[in-house]
Design a protein around this motif. Structure first.
Motif, PDB file in Angstrom:
ATOM      1  N   PHE A   2       0.823  -1.209   0.000  1.00  0.00           N
ATOM      2  CA  PHE A   2       0.000   0.000   0.000  1.00  0.00           C
ATOM      3  C   PHE A   2       0.860   1.263   0.000  1.00  0.00           C
ATOM      4  N   THR A   3       0.488   2.202  -0.891  1.00  0.00           N
ATOM      5  CA  THR A   3       1.125   3.521  -0.953  1.00  0.00           C
ATOM      6  C   THR A   3       0.039   4.578  -1.072  1.00  0.00           C
ATOM      7  N   LEU A   4       0.097   5.574  -0.201  1.00  0.00           N
ATOM      8  CA  LEU A   4      -0.871   6.673  -0.209  1.00  0.00           C
ATOM      9  C   LEU A   4      -0.204   7.925  -0.760  1.00  0.00           C
ATOM     10  N   ARG A   5      -0.905   8.615  -1.658  1.00  0.00           N
ATOM     11  CA  ARG A   5      -0.396   9.865  -2.217  1.00  0.00           C
ATOM     12  C   ARG A   5      -1.485  10.932  -2.171  1.00  0.00           C
ATOM     13  N   GLN A   6      -1.069  12.158  -1.930  1.00  0.00           N
ATOM     14  CA  GLN A   6      -1.981  13.296  -2.038  1.00  0.00           C
ATOM     15  C   GLN A   6      -1.241  14.444  -2.706  1.00  0.00           C
ATOM     16  N   HIS A   7      -1.828  14.951  -3.786  1.00  0.00           N
ATOM     17  CA  HIS A   7      -1.304  16.105  -4.504  1.00  0.00           C
ATOM     18  C   HIS A   7      -2.339  17.225  -4.405  1.00  0.00           C
ATOM     19  N   THR A   8      -1.914  18.397  -3.968  1.00  0.00           N
ATOM     20  CA  THR A   8      -2.825  19.529  -3.770  1.00  0.00           C
ATOM     21  C   THR A   8      -2.165  20.805  -4.279  1.00  0.00           C
ATOM     22  N   ARG A   9      -2.954  21.676  -4.896  1.00  0.00           N
ATOM     23  CA  ARG A   9      -2.416  22.954  -5.371  1.00  0.00           C
ATOM     24  C   ARG A   9      -3.484  24.041  -5.262  1.00  0.00           C
ATOM     25  N   PHE A  10      -3.051  25.228  -4.836  1.00  0.00           N
ATOM     26  CA  PHE A  10      -3.884  26.428  -4.854  1.00  0.00           C
ATOM     27  C   PHE A  10      -3.243  27.416  -5.829  1.00  0.00           C
ATOM     28  N   SER A  11      -4.069  28.065  -6.640  1.00  0.00           N
ATOM     29  CA  SER A  11      -3.541  28.973  -7.654  1.00  0.00           C
ATOM     30  C   SER A  11      -4.437  30.191  -7.794  1.00  0.00           C
ATOM     31  N   ALA A  12      -3.848  31.267  -8.299  1.00  0.00           N
ATOM     32  CA  ALA A  12      -4.599  32.507  -8.529  1.00  0.00           C
ATOM     33  C   ALA A  12      -3.895  33.296  -9.617  1.00  0.00           C
ATOM     34  N   LEU A  13      -4.676  34.055 -10.364  1.00  0.00           N
ATOM     35  CA  LEU A  13      -4.090  34.962 -11.353  1.00  0.00           C
ATOM     36  C   LEU A  13      -4.977  36.189 -11.504  1.00  0.00           C
ATOM     37  N   ARG A  25      -0.961  -2.895  -4.431  1.00  0.00           N
ATOM     38  CA  ARG A  25      -0.361  -3.933  -5.278  1.00  0.00           C
ATOM     39  C   ARG A  25      -0.666  -5.298  -4.660  1.00  0.00           C
ATOM     40  N   VAL A  26      -1.474  -6.083  -5.355  1.00  0.00           N
ATOM     41  CA  VAL A  26      -1.897  -7.380  -4.834  1.00  0.00           C
ATOM     42  C   VAL A  26      -1.731  -8.438  -5.921  1.00  0.00           C
ATOM     43  N   ARG A  27      -1.727  -9.684  -5.498  1.00  0.00           N
ATOM     44  CA  ARG A  27      -1.627 -10.802  -6.427  1.00  0.00           C
ATOM     45  C   ARG A  27      -2.752 -11.788  -6.140  1.00  0.00           C
ATOM     46  N   THR A  28      -3.449 -12.197  -7.201  1.00  0.00           N
ATOM     47  CA  THR A  28      -4.479 -13.234  -7.104  1.00  0.00           C
ATOM     48  C   THR A  28      -4.050 -14.383  -7.999  1.00  0.00           C
ATOM     49  N   GLY A  29      -3.478 -15.406  -7.393  1.00  0.00           N
ATOM     50  CA  GLY A  29      -2.944 -16.511  -8.179  1.00  0.00           C
ATOM     51  C   GLY A  29      -1.802 -16.019  -9.062  1.00  0.00           C
ATOM     52  N   THR A  43      -2.372  -3.791  -9.909  1.00  0.00           N
ATOM     53  CA  THR A  43      -2.042  -2.493  -9.331  1.00  0.00           C
ATOM     54  C   THR A  43      -3.334  -1.689  -9.324  1.00  0.00           C
ATOM     55  N   ILE A  44      -3.931  -1.562  -8.147  1.00  0.00           N
ATOM     56  CA  ILE A  44      -5.261  -0.960  -8.026  1.00  0.00           C
ATOM     57  C   ILE A  44      -5.120   0.450  -7.474  1.00  0.00           C
ATOM     58  N   LEU A  45      -5.755   1.376  -8.151  1.00  0.00           N
ATOM     59  CA  LEU A  45      -5.731   2.776  -7.743  1.00  0.00           C
ATOM     60  C   LEU A  45      -7.146   3.202  -7.391  1.00  0.00           C
ATOM     61  N   THR A  46      -7.348   3.708  -6.183  1.00  0.00           N
ATOM     62  CA  THR A  46      -8.649   4.246  -5.781  1.00  0.00           C
ATOM     63  C   THR A  46      -8.427   5.665  -5.291  1.00  0.00           C
ATOM     64  N   GLY A  47      -9.244   6.610  -5.784  1.00  0.00           N
ATOM     65  CA  GLY A  47      -8.955   7.990  -5.450  1.00  0.00           C
ATOM     66  C   GLY A  47     -10.165   8.893  -5.393  1.00  0.00           C
ATOM     67  N   LEU A  48      -9.932  10.056  -4.779  1.00  0.00           N
ATOM     68  CA  LEU A  48     -10.901  11.145  -4.677  1.00  0.00           C
ATOM     69  C   LEU A  48     -10.234  12.403  -5.196  1.00  0.00           C
ATOM     70  N   ASP A  49     -10.900  13.081  -6.145  1.00  0.00           N
ATOM     71  CA  ASP A  49     -10.349  14.263  -6.808  1.00  0.00           C
ATOM     72  C   ASP A  49     -11.366  15.392  -6.691  1.00  0.00           C
ATOM     73  N   VAL A  50     -10.945  16.542  -6.158  1.00  0.00           N
ATOM     74  CA  VAL A  50     -11.835  17.691  -5.980  1.00  0.00           C
ATOM     75  C   VAL A  50     -11.162  18.932  -6.574  1.00  0.00           C
ATOM     76  N   SER A  51     -11.895  19.699  -7.372  1.00  0.00           N
ATOM     77  CA  SER A  51     -11.364  20.960  -7.906  1.00  0.00           C
ATOM     78  C   SER A  51     -12.443  22.032  -7.858  1.00  0.00           C
TER      79      SER A  51
END
Length: 694
Positions: free
Chosen positions: A320-331, A361-365, A370-378
């Motif tokens: 298991f690996t957890l990642r979070q990418h976040t950005r705030f921007s303005a112009l 990352r799992v193995r079945t037989g 490589t399973i990715l599950t995520g939440l994305d908010v913008s």
């Protein structure tokens, strides 16, 4: 005349192995020093792993560290070595040798990076940064400084199943420079065409002796003109970055940027229009004149932009690996222009994007997953204020009498499974998005809620000798900021693509070949067109089909090669009765490019690098009516570069490099028309640089 796009006015880090986890801090420090992010001219690691011009893996396509050969989708990369050799000045320059990418449809226009992929406009919805959507508003698009990049990944075809709001044509993922494990320092001065003066610096390395904190600081200052005297190209840019790695399992990288840039409010030329009895323009009769459409006294377009974000990764174990990418921007923009009177547009936008996902990352037989599950908010919010007055003296600001504002929130959940069984590679992904939009202007308010499912399925087979055929299918969903003709809020754009391709990594060589055929169908695509000399937005349905070829190699004898060919047949399916079946404006059926770069390996000229490139753009139509009167002729652009490491003259000059880059060397500056308005290509540009790296 206000043109919203002004087009017509004119990380996934490389995972440390389980063995490395067991090492002591001292041993880990030794291992870190063996990693060369910037210390080599040829090797690149991080979100893009590359050797010279040839990328072997990229996290952009799947959000996991996956070999490009095993990714069943068309992928091109602009590696760090390519950026250094070609020294692009804009995003358009950087992707100009990429198959399927059409740049220059609006001629010379430094205000926006407007381009298409596979005939689909991706200007607003196709640009990502660090895997996060780059939120834009109708007149507020983030400008790119290529010197702040360490690479670009171009995904052709839908990627909405993991990225959500994005173009059917594909996405361009910009990878910012990030801290290096080894000390890296360079300064550079540039001069060139139109009074250009520029200074760059790029500093990086460890902050602490225990190799847990690293920094990078990149910046430049530029004072420059362009081939249009009323259009400057001035810029101040600075990008700080920090990486904290307290353990092998945890990494936090903070990325920031501030840029203050000034160019021209209009970069277009007057067009010749037929008129009716009252003198009102009716249709384009000839094309562009050489008369500048604006006024130097009131033509500054200043944009200030900033962003701050972070990339966090924690590996719990080998599974298991957890990642979070976040950005705030303005112009904020302040655009002046003169077009029959003085016009002014001031626009501000604010955006936040966050993507959190768990990689399992799992193995079945005998099958690996490589399973990715995520939440994305913008979230995007913008306010645009506009004014126009034909009676005031040039140089005075008109009253900002018009205002519009909009807030869009997009929330998506997604799952992806990359399945590996023997030589087979199956990728399945799905995402569900919820979109809310609130739009307000004088006398008009429109709130909407939309929901959409997007998916991807792809199957590939990887042979033991480097050949990998594949087939893929995917859909897309894109909310559009702003309004279209008639004051109605733009409908979301949806699309679907089928692709069949093959990839081949030549055994024993640092070289790869790619080929793909595709068909895209897109509904409610937003396009710009000029009717009676007035810019309008419309939505249409289209179909684009074609095929692409690409070859990239970095050979041991000092030769780098990049070659591509594209055939694209983009047709209108629904707009007006007289345009159905017509080719889409300014999309050429044939495009090709070739870049050769050679560095002398021995003899008196050792270290001398010579490069040359040609970009061919075939014929296209200047409007959706496909009128021959404004058809764009085929043309070719010649680019060149020469460089020399001065230490080959005198060892005391180690680290100094002199380089000259020229684009459009033969000064091909013919007329190019798009959506019933005509421009001129950018002419020859030459930039000389002296770099010191230590």
């Amino acid at each position: 005349m206000k043109r919203p796009l002004a087009l017509l006015a004119s990380s996934a880090l490389v995972l440390v192995s389980g063995e490395a986890l067991a090492q002591s801090n001292e041993a880990r420090a030794i291992q870190l020093e063996e990693v060369t992010v910037e210390g080599s001219q040829n090797t690149q690691t991080g979100p893009i792993t590359a050797d010279g011009y040839v990328a072997t893996s990229s996290s952009s396509a799947t959000k996991t560290d996956t070999l490009i050969l095993e990714t069943p989708q068309s992928i091109s990369t602009v590696t760090q070595q390519q950026l250094e050799d070609r020294k692009p000045q804009t995003l358009l320059d950087a992707v100009s040798y990429t198959p399927g990418v059409r740049i220059g449809g609006y001629g010379f226009d430094p205000r926006y990076d407007a381009f298409t992929i596979r005939g689909i406009d991706v200007t607003y919805t196709g640009v990502f940064r660090e895997g996060l959507r780059q939120v834009n508003s109708p007149n507020g698009l983030f400008r790119l400084e290529p010197y702040g990049l360490e690479g670009i990944t171009i995904l052709r075809g839908p990627a909405a199943s993991i990225y959500g709001a994005s173009s059917t044509g594909g996405i361009v993922d910009l990878i910012s420079k990030r801290p290096t494990f080894l000390p890296f320092r360079e300064v550079e001065v540039q001069t060139g065409s139109y009074g250009r003066i520029q200074g760059n610096f790029d500093l990086s390395g460890p902050v602490t002796s225990d190799n847990t904190l690293f920094y990078r600081l990149t910046g430049l200052v530029r004072d420059a003109g362009t081939e249009i005297g009323a259009v400057p190209d001035d810029r101040v840019f600075i990008a700080p970055a920090l990486t904290w790695k307290p353990t092998d399992a945890t990494t936090l990288t903070i990325l920031g940027e501030y840029m203050d840039a000034t160019t021209g409010g209009t970069a277009a030329y007057l067009n010749n229009y037929a008129t009716d009895a009252a003198g009102n323009p009716t249709s384009l009769s000839i094309g562009a004149t050489r008369v500048f459409a604006g006024d130097k006294r009131y033509n500054d377009f200043r944009q200030q932009q900033g962003r701050i974000g972070y990339e966090f990764e924690h590996r719990f174990n080998d599974m298991f690996t957890l990642r979070q990418h976040t950005r705030f921007s303005a112009l904020g923009t302040n655009q002046e222009y003169v077009y029959g009177g003085s016009g002014l547009t001031r626009e501000n936008n604010w955006g936040g994007v966050s993507d959190t996902h768990l990689e399992s990352r799992v193995r079945t037989g005998p099958v690996d997953h490589t399973i990715l599950t995520g939440l994305d908010v913008s979230r995007l919010s913008y306010v645009s204020k506009q004014g126009f007055d034909a009676t005031i003296p040039v140089g005075l600001d008109p009253v900002l009498s018009y205002r519009e504002d909009q807030t869009q929130t997009l929330t998506g959940i997604y799952v992806q499974d990359q399945i590996k069984w023997q030589n087979w590679r199956l990728t399945l992904g799905g995402r569900h998005d919820w979109l809310t939009s609130e739009y307000n202007t004088a006398g008009f308010e429109f709130d909407s809620d939309d929901t959409k499912f997007t998916g991807r399925a792809a199957l590939g087979y990887v042979t033991d000798f480097g050949l990998a055929p594949y087939v893929s299918w995917g859909t897309s969903f894109t909310p559009n900021p702003g309004t279209v003709l008639g004051g109605a809020v733009a409908e979301p754009t949806t699309g679907e693509q089928v692709e069949v391709g093959v990839k081949y990594d030549l055994p024993g060589y640092n070289a790869s070949l790619r080929a793909a055929i595709f068909e895209i169908r897109q509904e409610n695509a937003v396009v710009y067109q000029v009717v009676d000399a007035t810019n309008q937005q419309v939505q249409l349905d289209l179909r684009s089909r074609g095929f692409e070829l690409e070859g990239v190699a970095s050979l041991t004898d000092g030769l780098n090669v990049q070659a591509s060919y594209s055939y694209i047949d983009a047709r209108i399916l629904e707009l007006t009765p007289e345009t159905v079946g017509n080719r889409l404006t300014s999309v050429p059926q044939h495009m090709a490019s070739l870049w050769l770069d050679y560095t002398v390996q021995e003899g008196p000229a050792t270290g001398l690098g010579i490069a040359g490139g040609v970009r061919y753009v075939g014929a296209s139509f200047g409007d959706n009516l496909n009128r021959p009167i404004i058809e764009n002729d085929p043309r070719a652009y010649l680019d060149a570069a020469i460089r020399y490491d001065l230490e080959n003259i005198d060892p005391s000059l180690k680290g100094f490099r002199f380089q000259v880059n020229a684009t459009n060397l033969l000064d091909e500056d013919g007329q190019v028309c798009t959506s019933n308005y005509c421009y001129f290509d950018e002419g020859r540009k030459v930039i000389a640089s002296l770099r010191y790296r230590w």
